[in-house]
Design an enzyme around this catalytic site. Structure first.
Site, PDB file in Angstrom:
ATOM      1  N   ASP A 124      29.212  36.230  58.228  1.00  0.00           N
ATOM      2  CA  ASP A 124      28.822  36.670  56.887  1.00  0.00           C
ATOM      3  C   ASP A 124      29.198  38.115  56.603  1.00  0.00           C
ATOM      4  O   ASP A 124      28.726  38.702  55.629  1.00  0.00           O
ATOM      5  CB  ASP A 124      27.303  36.501  56.698  1.00  0.00           C
ATOM      6  CG  ASP A 124      26.936  35.064  56.342  1.00  0.00           C
ATOM      7  OD1 ASP A 124      27.864  34.238  56.260  1.00  0.00           O
ATOM      8  OD2 ASP A 124      25.749  34.773  56.153  1.00  0.00           O
ATOM      9  N   ASP A 130      51.447  43.573  10.757  1.00  0.00           N
ATOM     10  CA  ASP A 130      51.565  42.951  12.068  1.00  0.00           C
ATOM     11  C   ASP A 130      50.431  41.975  12.355  1.00  0.00           C
ATOM     12  O   ASP A 130      50.611  41.016  13.106  1.00  0.00           O
ATOM     13  CB  ASP A 130      51.573  44.022  13.167  1.00  0.00           C
ATOM     14  CG  ASP A 130      52.845  44.855  13.142  1.00  0.00           C
ATOM     15  OD1 ASP A 130      53.821  44.394  12.535  1.00  0.00           O
ATOM     16  OD2 ASP A 130      52.845  45.955  13.716  1.00  0.00           O
TER      17      ASP A 130
END
Length: 530
Positions: free
Chosen positions: A36, A279
């Site tokens: 772990d 745009d």
């Protein structure tokens, strides 16, 4: 608990590790087996930290289970205190060590260490990483905060705020703090404390001296601010300033609580200019699918619709603790909320909706690449490329600029799409030409098309010269595509081409056709147009 290849959140002790790593002068003693200890890589490799997390593992092995593992834990705790001399310590167990029930809290209490020790009860098989981080932060504040402290009188001083929620391994948390601190300073407000990121246990003691709190990340700080409201009477700013509109709302809420003029806030965003520009028409009504933690997903949906003109076709989150907030947000966009921690469910939803843009985590980036759909990352979990060296916040006015740049970049602009279609038969721009950056000498790829559940990863080699075969969702043969039908399929816009292919194959299967010809393609189109 579900075993899976990918996971959106780790176990709760990883959340505790994020808090410990974020803070200074705090050490985490984790009762865990040898396997772990992988979590170090999360911070040193993915987040590119220059030092390892302040975590000491007991690292017991299988042969130790027949001995006194409790003594192993106490030895590790003593050695950690002697070596690191922390201001405070948190102790707990990993999901594996939890099974042997050694009680780290009781063991450290019996040791009588000369520093505050905060025990963590993190049920690994019921809870996950974000909850573990939130619970750890709450326990630290509750244990260390001096409940007798209150803000000084406001005469001759600026208002002071706590910024709460940023952690280690957080998505752009470091840059968000810089942006919000700069924004508050322009309003005449000081940051009293930022926590957990950058705070020490000594700083936490003085958390009650702030005039109010700013909750930047509810997944981490919500439990703590509720306790601070009850204990110190501190008000909380809950608007998350992600996007231009949300940042304006955030400023108004801060100004009302702090008693300052909202007009003082520095506004240097270019997004309003872009929204008024020609745009913006290239991207209007782009269909977008959004998935991530609830805070970022909800914020992204608002930005997508209200500021960029996108159409939200899917919205979901993986942290069930905030499912109610996500469901309320989904109602605003008329979509079905997707609340799951199963990435396969998310992939099915994306494949079914066929969006033109995916906004998600690193999981959705993998999914979008397979489906050949543009994608931008908006939320943890993320990988190393989402911890850039440059300044790249998600919050505030500069964050709004970053969001625009990040989300628009993967899209094909309207004019670009038109030109690609116009010159599709040109040798440089045809689908079989391959990517230009790979060099002129490479062998031309077979005709590409978006990956959908009804296809294998790509057409078989030689598809342009001979009929191609595709596999159905059940693994059976759906039909053989003629070269003429494949060529006609390429005339369909890329963002719906996958759906057209899938519908045609389904139609061919229902009709019992072994081959898909040009006529089959037209018949399928007429069939589904009814």
């Amino acid at each position: 608990m579900q075993l899976t290849v990918w996971t959106y959140e780790g176990p709760p002790h990883v959340g505790a590790m994020r808090i410990a790593t974020a803070m200074e002068g705090l050490h985490y003693v984790l009762h865990a087996p040898q396997g772990d200890t992988y979590a170090d890589l999360l911070f040193t490799m993915i987040e590119r930290r220059g030092k390892r997390p302040p975590v000491t593992y007991t690292t017991f092995q299988a042969r130790d289970l027949g001995k006194d593992t409790a003594e192993l834990f106490q030895t590790a705790a003593r050695e950690a205190y002697a070596r690191y001399q922390p201001q405070a310590m948190i102790v707990g167990a990993s999901c594996t060590a939890e099974l042997i029930q050694d009680d780290p809290a009781g063991l450290t209490d019996a040791m009588r260490l000369p520093i505050p020790v905060i025990p963590l009860e993190l049920p690994s098989y019921q809870r996950k990483e974000n909850w573990g981080a939130a619970e750890t932060f709450y326990q630290i504040v509750r244990k260390l905060a001096d409940k007798d402290l209150r803000p000084a009188p406001r005469e001759n001083r600026r208002p002071r705020a706590n910024l709460l929620g940023p952690t280690a391994l957080g998505f752009r948390h470091r840059d968000d703090i810089i942006e919000i601190t700069r924004l508050l300073d322009s309003m005449g407000i000081d940051v009293h404390l930022t926590a957990p990121l950058g705070a020490s246990p000594a700083d936490i003691v003085r958390i009650g001296e702030a005039d109010f709190n700013i909750l930047l990340y509810p997944e981490i700080g919500d439990t703590t601010v509720r306790w601070l409201e009850k204990t110190f009477g501190q008000k909380t700013v809950r608007t998350v300033p992600i996007g231009y509109g949300a940042t304006k709302d955030f400023i108004r809420e801060v100004a009302a609580i702090a008693g300052v003029d909202a007009a003082l806030a520095l506004d240097d965003s270019r997004l309003p200019w872009w929204s008024r520009s020609v745009d913006s028409t290239y991207l209007t009504a782009k269909r977008v699918f959004i998935f991530g933690d609830a805070t970022h997903a909800i914020a992204a949906a608002r930005v997508a619709r209200d500021e960029l003109g996108f159409t939200v076709v899917g919205l979901g989150c993986y942290n069930r603790e905030f499912a109610r907030d996500l469901r309320d947000a989904a109602k605003l966009y008329g979509v079905e909320p997707l609340i799951t921690d199963d990435y396969l469910e998310v992939e099915d939803a994306i494949a079914a909706l066929q969006p033109e843009l995916v906004l998600g985590t690193q999981m959705e980036r993998h999914i979008a690449k397979r489906l050949r759909i543009p994608c931008a990352v908006i939320s943890a979990p993320v990988h190393v490329q989402d911890f850039p060296a440059r300044y790249s916040p998600q919050m505030g006015f500069e964050g709004a600029n970053v969001l625009f740049d990040t989300w628009v970049h993967p899209l094909v602009m309207g004019l670009e799409e038109h030109l690609l279609t116009m010159f599709r038969d040109d040798f440089e721009f045809s689908d079989s030409a391959g990517a230009s950056h790979l060099g002129h000498g490479r062998v031309a790829l077979a005709t590409p098309s978006p990956f959908v559940p009804s296809e294998v990863e790509g057409p078989i080699p030689g598809a342009a010269e001979s009929p191609s075969t595709t596999l159905g969702t059940n693994g059976g043969l759906n039909g053989v595509w003629s070269a003429e039908a494949e060529k006609e399929l390429l005339k369909i816009p890329f963002f719906v081409r996958g759906k057209a292919r899938r519908n045609t194959e389904r139609f061919a299967t229902e009709q019992g056709l072994a081959a898909i010809t040009l006529e089959t393609l037209y018949d399928a189109k007429a069939h589904y147009a009814r």
